[in-house]
Write an enzyme that holds these catalytic residues in place. Structure first.
Site, PDB file in Angstrom:
ATOM      1  N   TYR A  58       0.842  -1.204   0.000  1.00  0.00           N
ATOM      2  CA  TYR A  58       0.000   0.000   0.000  1.00  0.00           C
ATOM      3  C   TYR A  58       0.871   1.244   0.000  1.00  0.00           C
ATOM      4  O   TYR A  58       1.678   1.442   0.897  1.00  0.00           O
ATOM      5  CB  TYR A  58      -0.922   0.043   1.230  1.00  0.00           C
ATOM      6  N   GLN A 167      -8.570 -13.053   3.941  1.00  0.00           N
ATOM      7  CA  GLN A 167      -9.139 -11.706   3.788  1.00  0.00           C
ATOM      8  C   GLN A 167      -9.718 -11.576   2.382  1.00  0.00           C
ATOM      9  O   GLN A 167      -9.023 -11.805   1.384  1.00  0.00           O
ATOM     10  CB  GLN A 167      -8.062 -10.644   4.034  1.00  0.00           C
ATOM     11  N   TYR A 195     -12.935  -7.252   3.386  1.00  0.00           N
ATOM     12  CA  TYR A 195     -12.500  -5.926   2.927  1.00  0.00           C
ATOM     13  C   TYR A 195     -13.515  -5.332   1.956  1.00  0.00           C
ATOM     14  O   TYR A 195     -14.334  -6.027   1.395  1.00  0.00           O
ATOM     15  CB  TYR A 195     -11.083  -5.949   2.351  1.00  0.00           C
ATOM     16  N   GLY A 279     -12.419   1.345   5.582  1.00  0.00           N
ATOM     17  CA  GLY A 279     -11.293   2.247   5.328  1.00  0.00           C
ATOM     18  C   GLY A 279     -11.586   3.674   5.749  1.00  0.00           C
ATOM     19  O   GLY A 279     -11.645   4.558   4.906  1.00  0.00           O
ATOM     20  N   GLN A 285     -15.380   9.571  10.561  1.00  0.00           N
ATOM     21  CA  GLN A 285     -15.766   8.337   9.850  1.00  0.00           C
ATOM     22  C   GLN A 285     -15.617   7.122  10.767  1.00  0.00           C
ATOM     23  O   GLN A 285     -16.430   6.199  10.733  1.00  0.00           O
ATOM     24  CB  GLN A 285     -14.928   8.141   8.582  1.00  0.00           C
TER      25      GLN A 285
HETATM   26  N1  LIG Z   1      -6.724  -7.836   0.728  1.00  0.00           N
HETATM   27  C1  LIG Z   1      -6.940  -7.050  -0.298  1.00  0.00           C
HETATM   28  O1  LIG Z   1      -6.621  -7.384  -1.446  1.00  0.00           O
HETATM   29  C2  LIG Z   1      -7.584  -5.719  -0.063  1.00  0.00           C
HETATM   30  C3  LIG Z   1      -8.100  -4.982  -1.133  1.00  0.00           C
HETATM   31  C4  LIG Z   1      -8.731  -3.772  -0.851  1.00  0.00           C
HETATM   32  C5  LIG Z   1      -8.805  -3.315   0.468  1.00  0.00           C
HETATM   33  N2  LIG Z   1      -8.243  -4.039   1.483  1.00  0.00           N
HETATM   34  C6  LIG Z   1      -8.281  -3.580   2.897  1.00  0.00           C
HETATM   35  O2  LIG Z   1      -9.588  -3.248   3.253  1.00  0.00           O
HETATM   36  C7  LIG Z   1      -9.638  -1.896   3.676  1.00  0.00           C
HETATM   37  C8  LIG Z   1     -10.984  -1.327   3.313  1.00  0.00           C
HETATM   38  O3  LIG Z   1     -11.128  -1.265   1.902  1.00  0.00           O
HETATM   39  P1  LIG Z   1     -11.222   0.090   1.131  1.00  0.00           P
HETATM   40  O4  LIG Z   1     -10.604   1.151   1.990  1.00  0.00           O
HETATM   41  O5  LIG Z   1     -10.662  -0.134  -0.219  1.00  0.00           O
HETATM   42  O6  LIG Z   1     -12.795   0.252   0.943  1.00  0.00           O
HETATM   43  P2  LIG Z   1     -14.012   0.619   1.879  1.00  0.00           P
HETATM   44  O7  LIG Z   1     -13.734   0.416   3.306  1.00  0.00           O
HETATM   45  O8  LIG Z   1     -15.178  -0.070   1.296  1.00  0.00           O
HETATM   46  O9  LIG Z   1     -14.171   2.167   1.555  1.00  0.00           O
HETATM   47  C9  LIG Z   1     -13.292   3.134   2.050  1.00  0.00           C
HETATM   48  C10 LIG Z   1     -13.842   4.514   1.691  1.00  0.00           C
HETATM   49  O10 LIG Z   1     -15.182   4.597   2.137  1.00  0.00           O
HETATM   50  C11 LIG Z   1     -15.436   5.894   2.605  1.00  0.00           C
HETATM   51  N3  LIG Z   1     -15.960   5.795   3.963  1.00  0.00           N
HETATM   52  C12 LIG Z   1     -15.581   4.958   4.947  1.00  0.00           C
HETATM   53  N4  LIG Z   1     -16.324   5.160   6.031  1.00  0.00           N
HETATM   54  C13 LIG Z   1     -17.197   6.136   5.723  1.00  0.00           C
HETATM   55  C14 LIG Z   1     -18.246   6.799   6.406  1.00  0.00           C
HETATM   56  N5  LIG Z   1     -18.552   6.460   7.644  1.00  0.00           N
HETATM   57  N6  LIG Z   1     -18.953   7.760   5.758  1.00  0.00           N
HETATM   58  C15 LIG Z   1     -18.650   8.092   4.505  1.00  0.00           C
HETATM   59  N7  LIG Z   1     -17.677   7.512   3.788  1.00  0.00           N
HETATM   60  C16 LIG Z   1     -16.964   6.551   4.399  1.00  0.00           C
HETATM   61  C17 LIG Z   1     -14.173   6.686   2.533  1.00  0.00           C
HETATM   62  O11 LIG Z   1     -14.292   7.419   1.319  1.00  0.00           O
HETATM   63  P3  LIG Z   1     -13.675   8.875   1.062  1.00  0.00           P
HETATM   64  O12 LIG Z   1     -12.263   8.619   0.702  1.00  0.00           O
HETATM   65  O13 LIG Z   1     -14.473   9.351  -0.102  1.00  0.00           O
HETATM   66  O14 LIG Z   1     -13.846   9.637   2.324  1.00  0.00           O
HETATM   67  C18 LIG Z   1     -13.110   5.622   2.402  1.00  0.00           C
HETATM   68  O15 LIG Z   1     -11.998   6.033   1.634  1.00  0.00           O
HETATM   69  C19 LIG Z   1      -8.410  -1.244   3.050  1.00  0.00           C
HETATM   70  O16 LIG Z   1      -8.039  -0.086   3.716  1.00  0.00           O
HETATM   71  C20 LIG Z   1      -7.416  -2.365   3.181  1.00  0.00           C
HETATM   72  O17 LIG Z   1      -6.915  -2.396   4.509  1.00  0.00           O
HETATM   73  C21 LIG Z   1      -7.677  -5.237   1.222  1.00  0.00           C
END
Ligand SMILES: NC(=O)c1ccc[n+]([C@@H]2O[C@H](COP(=O)([O-])OP(=O)(O)OC[C@H]3O[C@@H](n4cnc5c(N)ncnc54)[C@H](OP(=O)(O)O)[C@@H]3O)[C@@H](O)[C@H]2O)c1
Length: 332
Positions: A58, A167, A195, A279, A285
């Site tokens: 990352y 995950q 995730y 995330g 948030q």
């Molecule tokens: N293992 C893998 O291959 C893999 C792949 C992807 C992700 N991950 C892990 O999973 C985590 C989560 O995935 P992700 O960050 O891609 O997606 P996510 O959690 O579905 O979405 C994150 C985005 O959602 C928004 N958000 C979160 N909480 C919110 C709230 N309460 N109100 C409004 N908007 C909110 C934010 O957007 P804004 O930026 O617009 O504020 C944030 O950037 C990652 O950080 C990583 O640790 C793992």
């Protein structure tokens, strides 16, 4: 905050974990102030979140550095989950990559060390034997995998390595793992760490139309391959995605809850799920997502949400790689 067992690892994880990828900022995520990332991690810890998920891949290690800075003086309260990229798991290089993560994270042990995607170009057995050596030395407490399909999980199990978790991408709009991967995890007491529970903001309701969705968040098989930035060859399911979102919003409004709370509660209630990553980028948030983590949905509401997303589930099929298809598909 509710805690759940992570497989047979002995670790107890909060049902809501902090996904720390956006905290590194940069590519796709835009600017992210270090002070805000630190405040976000501290807020999470103070509100009962104990799992912090990052990866060496990352933001070129910057996400790990941010986690390291924020947790340096409160390490004992946190479980750090990081990931090694599959190409770095050859025994000749794995140790050096683990040491580099430990340095960036400012710690001498990693609670959960996950293989980020399935290994394709060298021996799975040798890689997991090296991981077991690191575990015996106390550098890692538990071994996990990520994005592993049924066949690939089978290959890992063959090595005899105790696997705590897999995950996976799982949310109301992305239910492919239900076909084979989730049942196999449950049968083998491998916990699922979810995730993209909020589908990168789609399930928060912040995008009214497809044109509002930033390119970086519009690369999955939900969207047509003709859209810029995609790496798959499918027509997408854009109509079904927005119909499903409208139906989920309707259920949320009836319950008087924000849509994000309903989405988080639905996935946290799925049997086999130990931890749901969100995330969050700001303390506000985090607070919002912690509130979501305490929501319990009645069975009939869960059944309605299942039904509302069934057409989309069928259309996207059982491929748990939401970014790539055909010979480039990475999950088998
Ligand atoms: N293992 C893998 O291959 C893999 C792949 C992807 C992700 N991950 C892990 O999973 C985590 C989560 O995935 P992700 O960050 O891609 O997606 P996510 O959690 O579905 O979405 C994150 C985005 O959602 C928004 N958000 C979160 N909480 C919110 C709230 N309460 N109100 C409004 N908007 C909110 C934010 O957007 P804004 O930026 O617009 O504020 C944030 O950037 C990652 O950080 C990583 O640790 C793992």
């Amino acid at each position: 905050m509710e805690k759940r067992n992570l497989g047979q690892s002995g670790l107890q994880v909060s049902v809501l974990g902090l996904g720390c990828w956006p905290l590194g900022g940069g590519w796709g995520w835009g600017d992210q102030e270090l002070s805000q990332s630190i405040a976000t991690i501290h807020a999470a810890l103070d509100l009962g979140i104990n799992l912090f998920d990052t990866a060496e891949g990352y933001n070129e290690g910057h996400s790990e550095e941010v986690v390291g800075i924020a947790l340096a003086d409160r390490r004992d309260r946190a479980l750090i989950a990081t990931k090694i990229s599959p190409n770095n798991t050859d025994p000749a290089t794995l140790r050096a990559h683990c040491e580099a993560s430990l340095r960036r994270l400012q710690t001498d042990y990693i609670d959960l060390y996950q293989v980020h995607w399935p290994i394709t170009d060298h021996s799975v057995e040798d890689a997991f034997a090296t991981l077991q050596d690191l575990q015996a030395e106390g550098k890692i407490r538990a071994i996990g995998i990520s994005n592993h399909g049924v066949r690939q999980m089978g290959e890992v199990f063959q090595t005899g390595t105790p696997i705590a978790s897999n995950q996976l991408c799982y949310n109301l709009l992305s239910r492919a793992i239900e076909t084979g991967i989730l049942p196999m995890c449950r049968e083998n007491n491998v916990s699922v760490i979810v995730y993209m529970a909020l589908m990168q903001g789609l399930l928060v309701g912040k995008y009214a139309t497809i044109d509002d969705v930033p390119e970086f968040r519009r690369r999955t098989r939900h969207f047509a391959s003709s859209r810029s930035g995609t790496r798959h060859e499918e027509p997408g399911a854009e109509k079904e995605v927005f119909e499903a979102i409208a139906a989920i919003r309707g259920v949320a409004e009836e319950l008087g809850l924000p849509m994000a709370h309903v989405a988080m509660a639905w996935v946290a209630a799925r049997p086999g799920v130990a931890c749901v990553l969100a995330g969050s980028r700001t303390p506000a948030q985090v607070e919002e997502n912690v509130a979501a983590a305490s929501v319990e949905l009645p069975d009939d509401v869960i059944a309605r949400l299942d039904a509302a997303t069934e057409e989309l589930r069928v259309k996207l099929g059982p491929n748990a790689d939401y970014w790539q298809t055909g010979e480039n598909c990475r999950v088998h």
